[in-house]
Write a protein that holds these residues in place. Structure first.
Motif, PDB file in Angstrom:
ATOM      1  N   LEU A  68       0.825  -1.207   0.000  1.00 63.69           N
ATOM      2  CA  LEU A  68       0.000   0.000   0.000  1.00 63.69           C
ATOM      3  C   LEU A  68       0.858   1.255   0.000  1.00 63.69           C
ATOM      4  O   LEU A  68       0.568   2.239  -0.680  1.00 63.69           O
ATOM      5  CB  LEU A  68      -0.932   0.024   1.225  1.00 63.69           C
ATOM      6  N   VAL A  69       1.929   1.197   0.770  1.00 63.25           N
ATOM      7  CA  VAL A  69       2.816   2.364   0.834  1.00 63.25           C
ATOM      8  C   VAL A  69       3.509   2.580  -0.510  1.00 63.25           C
ATOM      9  O   VAL A  69       3.662   3.714  -0.970  1.00 63.25           O
ATOM     10  CB  VAL A  69       3.847   2.193   1.972  1.00 63.25           C
ATOM     11  N   LEU A  71       2.268   1.854  -3.364  1.00 66.93           N
ATOM     12  CA  LEU A  71       1.247   2.428  -4.259  1.00 66.93           C
ATOM     13  C   LEU A  71       1.033   3.920  -3.964  1.00 66.93           C
ATOM     14  O   LEU A  71       1.012   4.745  -4.879  1.00 66.93           O
ATOM     15  CB  LEU A  71      -0.074   1.673  -4.105  1.00 66.93           C
ATOM     16  N   PHE A  72       0.889   4.258  -2.671  1.00 71.75           N
ATOM     17  CA  PHE A  72       0.721   5.673  -2.304  1.00 71.75           C
ATOM     18  C   PHE A  72       1.899   6.489  -2.795  1.00 71.75           C
ATOM     19  O   PHE A  72       1.756   7.585  -3.318  1.00 71.75           O
ATOM     20  CB  PHE A  72       0.603   5.829  -0.779  1.00 71.75           C
ATOM     21  N   GLY A  91      -0.835   1.837 -10.389  1.00 75.11           N
ATOM     22  CA  GLY A  91      -1.185   0.536  -9.829  1.00 75.11           C
ATOM     23  C   GLY A  91      -0.344  -0.569 -10.447  1.00 75.11           C
ATOM     24  O   GLY A  91       0.210  -1.430  -9.750  1.00 75.11           O
ATOM     25  N   THR A  98       6.647  -4.529  -6.527  1.00 75.00           N
ATOM     26  CA  THR A  98       6.550  -5.398  -5.359  1.00 75.00           C
ATOM     27  C   THR A  98       6.708  -6.863  -5.743  1.00 75.00           C
ATOM     28  O   THR A  98       7.470  -7.607  -5.118  1.00 75.00           O
ATOM     29  CB  THR A  98       5.187  -5.198  -4.667  1.00 75.00           C
ATOM     30  N   ASP A 159      -3.759  -9.782  -4.969  1.00 78.38           N
ATOM     31  CA  ASP A 159      -3.230  -8.508  -4.466  1.00 78.38           C
ATOM     32  C   ASP A 159      -3.540  -7.337  -5.401  1.00 78.38           C
ATOM     33  O   ASP A 159      -3.357  -6.183  -5.022  1.00 78.38           O
ATOM     34  CB  ASP A 159      -1.721  -8.603  -4.232  1.00 78.38           C
ATOM     35  N   GLN A 162      -5.488  -4.509  -4.161  1.00 77.41           N
ATOM     36  CA  GLN A 162      -4.898  -3.421  -3.370  1.00 77.41           C
ATOM     37  C   GLN A 162      -4.898  -2.090  -4.116  1.00 77.41           C
ATOM     38  O   GLN A 162      -4.913  -1.029  -3.496  1.00 77.41           O
ATOM     39  CB  GLN A 162      -3.449  -3.757  -2.994  1.00 77.41           C
ATOM     40  N   VAL A 163      -4.865  -2.155  -5.451  1.00 76.02           N
ATOM     41  CA  VAL A 163      -4.781  -0.897  -6.182  1.00 76.02           C
ATOM     42  C   VAL A 163      -6.084  -0.104  -6.086  1.00 76.02           C
ATOM     43  O   VAL A 163      -6.157   1.040  -6.528  1.00 76.02           O
ATOM     44  CB  VAL A 163      -4.387  -1.086  -7.671  1.00 76.02           C
ATOM     45  N   SER A 164      -7.117  -0.699  -5.474  1.00 72.61           N
ATOM     46  CA  SER A 164      -8.356   0.061  -5.249  1.00 72.61           C
ATOM     47  C   SER A 164      -8.104   1.270  -4.340  1.00 72.61           C
ATOM     48  O   SER A 164      -8.818   2.262  -4.421  1.00 72.61           O
ATOM     49  CB  SER A 164      -9.436  -0.834  -4.647  1.00 72.61           C
ATOM     50  N   VAL A 165      -7.043   1.181  -3.509  1.00 77.79           N
ATOM     51  CA  VAL A 165      -6.784   2.309  -2.600  1.00 77.79           C
ATOM     52  C   VAL A 165      -6.355   3.567  -3.343  1.00 77.79           C
ATOM     53  O   VAL A 165      -6.457   4.666  -2.817  1.00 77.79           O
ATOM     54  CB  VAL A 165      -5.704   1.998  -1.535  1.00 77.79           C
ATOM     55  N   ILE A 166      -5.833   3.414  -4.561  1.00 79.79           N
ATOM     56  CA  ILE A 166      -5.544   4.621  -5.334  1.00 79.79           C
ATOM     57  C   ILE A 166      -6.593   4.778  -6.431  1.00 79.79           C
ATOM     58  O   ILE A 166      -6.332   5.345  -7.489  1.00 79.79           O
ATOM     59  CB  ILE A 166      -4.099   4.632  -5.912  1.00 79.79           C
TER      60      ILE A 166
END
Ligand SMILES: Nc1ncnc2c1ncn2[C@@H]1O[C@H](COP(=O)(O)OP(=O)(O)OP(=O)(O)O)[C@@H](O)[C@H]1O
Ligand SMILES: [Mg+2]
Lengths: 218, 243
Positions: A68-69, A71-72, A91, A98, A159, A162-166
């Motif tokens: 996540l970090v 990606l951020f 993403g 990673t 995984d 996880q890119v949904s967070v961006i």
């Protein structure tokens, strides 16, 4: 609320567009991660400190940061440094970076598991390092690395959520948005889970098939 | 043609070759015998740079062997090697194994190489097995493919490290008979072996290695039938009359 069947019909198109995004993100980052992973693995097994040490540090560095970090960082920090990427691009790059570590370690494991005698036989006919890798070591290493590589693939697919967070509009993101607009959490997330399984189960079966075939071929 | 001059080799602090002087002439078969751990494999592997050495000099027709120099690749194409455990490439057929070096290292013409490779495989009695993968071959057949692979490089000499000791007893003969033919054709060979009878038949010279030193060196007859060194006598007693 309308009957279940109608709701499913209503949600499905949106979730399927998310599914395609998931497939796209996964495939693109898989290709990138595999290429990069191969680079790390080759650097580490080059026998040259100038190549193996940097590769080791890069891999250790990347593996020490939560995805996540990463990606951020790529999505929010890189623009400040002049690299503007869309959420989709960020993403893909984040996942690829990673996973290049995991896949690199998988390839390295395969390379190291190739019998020492193979390297000696290749050297003894006068082969240089590069050709020996290409023609003798890697074909055998890939075969050995295939089962763990299959695992890497499935993990990467999962995984990719996880890119949904961006805010990449892949399956998980679409599910989250749909659920918050309809409050129909149970139906939506059951469908999301089912759609992931539509990808992971065939992938697992495929990997098993390939393994069996490879096992039989030797 | 293969010459050792006061060669010293250590693994870390452990000195394995303690001043080796020896020479294998062109067309000669030299057998290397000695107890386990005496340094036979190491001595052989120094010749084609699979191991380096710390001092002294090994040379092939006057050219110094240096494992760390880029000239080592060219030397390896001139001095082939056959391993105890065959080390065939498992993802290639017998024929592809034999063709690999000439095509991908020497860059020779594929059709010519194929014709020659088939001929080599025929000569070692494997005409029927050319398209088989190594796993489908017996140990003796695999070792004969490995010999054909070495011959296909048209080497000036072949190094063989216990070519029959990983084989079931009934397959030893077929490999030794191929080596006998090669000896007859005056192929230069340096062979590590425990097959004393075979050494007696084909060897022009025998070296007895004892703890990294050449304890005895001479004609097969002299070393194997009338050994003077007590270590050689003891060793020969043990390999010819196993307890
Ligand atoms: N790569 C290595 N690293 C450290 N020590 C080694 C290495 N290879 C060999 N040695 C040591 O060097 C010595 C000589 O080994 P070598 O393999 O040359 O003996 P050998 O005469 O071929 O024995 P064998 O009949 O068992 O094959 C042994 O003590 C061995 O333990
Ligand atoms: Mg040995």
């Amino acid at each position: 609320m309308s009957p279940l069947f109608e709701r499913i019909q209503e949600y499905l198109p949106l979730l399927v567009t998310g599914l395609w995004q998931t497939v796209a993100v996964t495939l693109l980052s898989l290709v990138l991660a595999s290429a990069l992973g191969l680079v790390w693995a080759l650097m580490r097994s080059s026998g040259t400190r100038w190549l193996s040490l940097p590769a080791r540090y890069i891999v250790e560095f990347l593996r020490g940061i939560p995805i996540l970090v990463v990606l951020f960082y790529i999505y929010f920090v890189m623009p400040e440094l002049g690299l503007d990427l869309t959420a989709f691009q960020a993403g893909v790059v984040g996942l690829a970076l990673t996973y290049s570590c995991y896949i690199g370690e998988t390839f390295r494991g395969g390379i190291e598991a190739v019998d020492r005698g193979q390297v000696e036989a290749a050297k003894s006919i006068g082969m240089r390092h590069g050709k020996m890798m290409r023609r003798i070591v890697l074909p055998q290493a890939f075969r050995i690395a295939l089962p763990p590589y299959g695992n890497n693939m499935v993990m990467l697919l999962k995984d990719s959520s996880q890119v949904s967070v961006i805010s990449v509009a892949e399956l998980t993101m679409q599910g989250k948005m749909l659920a918050s607009s309809t409050f129909d959490n149970m139906t939506v997330f059951t469908m999301v889970a089912a759609l992931y399984l539509c990808l992971t189960i065939p992938l697992n079966i495929l990997m098993r098939r390939v393994e069996l075939k490879m096992g039989a071929a030797t | 043609m293969i010459r050792f001059e006061n060669v010293h080799k250590s693994f870390g602090k452990h000195e394995v070759l303690k001043g080796i002087d020896a020479e294998v002439d062109k067309g000669q078969v030299m057998c290397l015998i000695g107890a386990s751990g005496s340094g036979k494999s190491t001595m052989l592997r120094c010749v084609n740079g699979l191991e380096d050495y710390q001092s002294g000099r090994i040379s092939i027709d006057g050219e110094t062997v240096d494992a760390h120099s880029s000239s080592i690749h060219a030397i390896r194409t001139r001095v082939a090697m056959v391993f105890q455990r065959f080390n065939l490439f498992p993802h290639m057929t017998a024929l592809q194994n034999v063709m690999e070096g000439p095509i991908h290292v020497l860059g020779e013409n594929r059709d010519e190489v194929r014709a020659r490779a088939e001929e080599h495989l025929r000569r070692v009695g494997l005409a029927e097995k050319m398209d088989f993968y190594p796993t489908a071959l017996s140990g003796g057949q695999q070792q004969r493919v490995a010999i054909a692979r070495a011959l296909a490089m048209r080497p000036d000499a072949i190094l063989l490290d216990e070519p029959t000791s990983a084989l079931d007893p009934e397959m030893v003969g077929e490999v030794l008979s191929v080596l006998r033919d090669l000896a007859q054709e005056r192929m230069t060979m340096l062979i590590v072996t425990h097959e004393i009878q075979f050494a007696r038949e084909v060897a022009d010279g025998v070296i007895f290695l004892d703890q990294g030193r050449i304890a005895e060196h001479g004609s097969a007859e002299a070393v194997l039938s009338k050994p003077t060194h007590p270590r050689t006598q003891d060793f020969l007693r043990r390999v010819t009359h196993p307890v």
